[in-house]
Design a protein around this motif. Structure first.
Motif, PDB file in Angstrom:
ATOM      1  N   MET A  36       0.826  -1.203   0.000  1.00  0.00           N
ATOM      2  CA  MET A  36       0.000   0.000   0.000  1.00  0.00           C
ATOM      3  C   MET A  36       0.866   1.261   0.000  1.00  0.00           C
ATOM      4  N   ILE A  37       1.964   1.233   0.738  1.00  0.00           N
ATOM      5  CA  ILE A  37       2.869   2.391   0.778  1.00  0.00           C
ATOM      6  C   ILE A  37       3.465   2.642  -0.610  1.00  0.00           C
ATOM      7  N   PHE A  38       3.940   1.585  -1.264  1.00  0.00           N
ATOM      8  CA  PHE A  38       4.514   1.743  -2.599  1.00  0.00           C
ATOM      9  C   PHE A  38       3.471   2.178  -3.619  1.00  0.00           C
ATOM     10  N   LEU A  39       2.230   1.696  -3.457  1.00  0.00           N
ATOM     11  CA  LEU A  39       1.166   2.105  -4.368  1.00  0.00           C
ATOM     12  C   LEU A  39       0.851   3.595  -4.213  1.00  0.00           C
ATOM     13  N   ILE A  40       0.771   4.071  -2.980  1.00  0.00           N
ATOM     14  CA  ILE A  40       0.507   5.494  -2.741  1.00  0.00           C
ATOM     15  C   ILE A  40       1.654   6.348  -3.263  1.00  0.00           C
ATOM     16  N   LEU A  41       2.894   5.910  -3.022  1.00  0.00           N
ATOM     17  CA  LEU A  41       4.049   6.640  -3.555  1.00  0.00           C
ATOM     18  C   LEU A  41       4.022   6.667  -5.081  1.00  0.00           C
ATOM     19  N   GLY A  42       3.684   5.541  -5.694  1.00  0.00           N
ATOM     20  CA  GLY A  42       3.615   5.479  -7.142  1.00  0.00           C
ATOM     21  C   GLY A  42       2.569   6.418  -7.708  1.00  0.00           C
ATOM     22  N   MET A  43       1.408   6.456  -7.071  1.00  0.00           N
ATOM     23  CA  MET A  43       0.347   7.348  -7.551  1.00  0.00           C
ATOM     24  C   MET A  43       0.748   8.813  -7.378  1.00  0.00           C
ATOM     25  N   ALA A  44       1.422   9.131  -6.268  1.00  0.00           N
ATOM     26  CA  ALA A  44       1.871  10.510  -6.052  1.00  0.00           C
ATOM     27  C   ALA A  44       2.915  10.909  -7.092  1.00  0.00           C
ATOM     28  N   PHE A  45       3.871  10.018  -7.348  1.00  0.00           N
ATOM     29  CA  PHE A  45       4.896  10.313  -8.346  1.00  0.00           C
ATOM     30  C   PHE A  45       4.293  10.421  -9.737  1.00  0.00           C
ATOM     31  N   LEU A  46       3.279   9.592 -10.014  1.00  0.00           N
ATOM     32  CA  LEU A  46       2.623   9.664 -11.316  1.00  0.00           C
ATOM     33  C   LEU A  46       1.902  11.000 -11.484  1.00  0.00           C
ATOM     34  N   THR A  47       1.252  11.464 -10.432  1.00  0.00           N
ATOM     35  CA  THR A  47       0.570  12.759 -10.487  1.00  0.00           C
ATOM     36  C   THR A  47       1.563  13.889 -10.711  1.00  0.00           C
ATOM     37  N   ILE A  48       2.684  13.842  -9.995  1.00  0.00           N
ATOM     38  CA  ILE A  48       3.713  14.867 -10.167  1.00  0.00           C
ATOM     39  C   ILE A  48       4.299  14.798 -11.574  1.00  0.00           C
ATOM     40  N   GLY A  49       4.553  13.585 -12.054  1.00  0.00           N
ATOM     41  CA  GLY A  49       5.136  13.413 -13.385  1.00  0.00           C
ATOM     42  C   GLY A  49       4.234  13.904 -14.496  1.00  0.00           C
ATOM     43  N   ILE A  50       2.934  13.648 -14.362  1.00  0.00           N
ATOM     44  CA  ILE A  50       2.002  14.104 -15.397  1.00  0.00           C
ATOM     45  C   ILE A  50       1.827  15.613 -15.336  1.00  0.00           C
ATOM     46  N   SER A  51       1.726  16.168 -14.123  1.00  0.00           N
ATOM     47  CA  SER A  51       1.463  17.610 -14.013  1.00  0.00           C
ATOM     48  C   SER A  51       2.671  18.453 -14.434  1.00  0.00           C
ATOM     49  N   THR A  52       3.885  17.957 -14.202  1.00  0.00           N
ATOM     50  CA  THR A  52       5.072  18.726 -14.569  1.00  0.00           C
ATOM     51  C   THR A  52       5.673  18.274 -15.895  1.00  0.00           C
ATOM     52  N   ASP A  53       5.103  17.239 -16.490  1.00  0.00           N
ATOM     53  CA  ASP A  53       5.598  16.678 -17.745  1.00  0.00           C
ATOM     54  C   ASP A  53       7.076  16.280 -17.619  1.00  0.00           C
ATOM     55  N   ASN A  54       7.371  15.565 -16.531  1.00  0.00           N
ATOM     56  CA  ASN A  54       8.733  15.128 -16.236  1.00  0.00           C
ATOM     57  C   ASN A  54       8.766  13.603 -16.322  1.00  0.00           C
ATOM     58  N   LYS A  55       9.582  13.081 -17.231  1.00  0.00           N
ATOM     59  CA  LYS A  55       9.637  11.642 -17.454  1.00  0.00           C
ATOM     60  C   LYS A  55      10.254  10.891 -16.277  1.00  0.00           C
TER      61      LYS A  55
END
Length: 55
Positions: A10-29
């Motif tokens: 669950m911790i890794f899933l939440i971290l993954g979703m947070a990083f995905l949100t940051i990556g999409i919003s900032t357009d950072n691969k």
């Protein structure tokens, strides 16, 4: 202190979703690739598909 595999998953899933949100919003691969890695770790550690099937 012993962590349950579901808690770790669950911790890794939440971290993954947070990083995905940051990556999409900032357009950072880099954030998007980190998110994919965290989500894969989450699936490996706590996913049902890794458990042996019923016979």
């Amino acid at each position: 202190m012993q962590l349950n595999k579901r808690n770790i998953s669950m911790i890794f899933l939440i971290l993954g979703m947070a990083f995905l949100t940051i990556g999409i919003s900032t357009d950072n691969k880099a954030f998007s690739f980190a998110a994919i890695g965290f989500i894969l770790i989450s699936l490996i550690t706590g996913g049902r598909w890794m458990r042996p099937g019923k016979k």
